[in-house]
Design a protein around this motif. Structure first.
Motif, PDB file in Angstrom:
ATOM      1  N   ASP A  10      25.947  -3.207  99.375  1.00 35.03           N
ATOM      2  CA  ASP A  10      25.905  -4.592  99.858  1.00 35.03           C
ATOM      3  C   ASP A  10      26.687  -4.751 101.155  1.00 35.03           C
ATOM      4  N   ASN A  11      27.719  -3.960 101.351  1.00 42.30           N
ATOM      5  CA  ASN A  11      28.534  -4.024 102.554  1.00 42.30           C
ATOM      6  C   ASN A  11      28.006  -2.957 103.521  1.00 42.30           C
TER       7      ASN A  11
ATOM      8  N   SER B 192      27.086 -10.779 107.833  1.00 40.47           N
ATOM      9  CA  SER B 192      26.797  -9.353 107.999  1.00 40.47           C
ATOM     10  C   SER B 192      25.341  -9.131 108.385  1.00 40.47           C
TER      11      SER B 192
ATOM     12  N   PRO C 132      27.543  -9.864 102.381  1.00 44.54           N
ATOM     13  CA  PRO C 132      28.689 -10.646 102.859  1.00 44.54           C
ATOM     14  C   PRO C 132      28.261 -11.613 103.966  1.00 44.54           C
TER      15      PRO C 132
ATOM     16  N   PRO D 248      31.602  -7.900  98.950  1.00 45.58           N
ATOM     17  CA  PRO D 248      32.734  -8.416  98.210  1.00 45.58           C
ATOM     18  C   PRO D 248      32.511  -8.501  96.703  1.00 45.58           C
ATOM     19  N   SER D 249      31.284  -8.299  96.199  1.00 44.60           N
ATOM     20  CA  SER D 249      31.044  -8.457  94.758  1.00 44.60           C
ATOM     21  C   SER D 249      31.780  -7.420  93.923  1.00 44.60           C
TER      22      SER D 249
ATOM     23  N   GLU E  70      34.497   0.472  99.676  1.00 45.84           N
ATOM     24  CA  GLU E  70      34.154  -0.936  99.913  1.00 45.84           C
ATOM     25  C   GLU E  70      32.648  -1.156 100.080  1.00 45.84           C
TER      26      GLU E  70
END
Length: 157
Positions: A131-132, A110, A107, A36-37, A32
């Motif tokens: 990104d996460n 975040s 996100p 979310p992309s 993950e």
């Protein structure tokens, strides 16, 4: 069965027409870190290219060399050789060369980092982060700062 094979062939021809010939590869997200992309399980196509075609903000595929040449990391380039990247706990953004770094891909809600750091990126290296950030392995920073990747490890974008 014949209809299924014909449909598969038609789909492959259509994909071939949509994507320029050669120079592409694919992988499936195994975690993950880019959600979310690009959530776990999504298939990604990437252009095979070297560091000379990669810029800040690009999502890249990097080889970790374990096993030799294996694709190991997907991340977004946030800093390149010569850049200074820093973060202080409580800040709203990473700082790139003394200026806030806009990261609209993070996100909602975040944090830009889970640890404080200040790193000068050596020439020939990049900082690529998921990104996460809360679950991305790049935040297991050695010595309390983000690791850098050798530009020779960039497989594509």
């Amino acid at each position: 069965m014949v209809f299924g094979v014909a449909m598969l062939f038609a789909a492959l021809v259509a994909v071939g027409r949509l994507m320029p010939s050669g120079g592409y590869d694919g992988l499936r997200m195994g975690d993950e870190s880019m959600a979310p992309s690009s959530p776990r399980g999504v298939a990604l196509w990437y252009e095979l290219c070297g560091a000379e075609r990669v810029h800040r903000g690009d999502v890249v595929v990097l080889s970790t060399g374990r096993p030799a040449g294996a694709v190991g990391v997907v991340g977004r380039v946030v800093a390149v050789g010569g850049d200074r990247l820093s973060y202080q706990v409580g800040d709203r953004t990473l700082m790139l060369n003394g200026n806030p770094l806009a990261e609209p891909y993070l996100p909602p809600g975040s944090r830009p980092s889970v640890v404080a750091f200040d790193v000068q990126v050596p020439e020939g290296r990049v900082v690529a982060l998921g990104d996460n950030r809360a679950v991305a392995y790049d935040h297991d920073f050695p010595n309390g700062r983000p690791g850098t990747f050798n530009t020779a490890d960039i497989r594509g974008r």
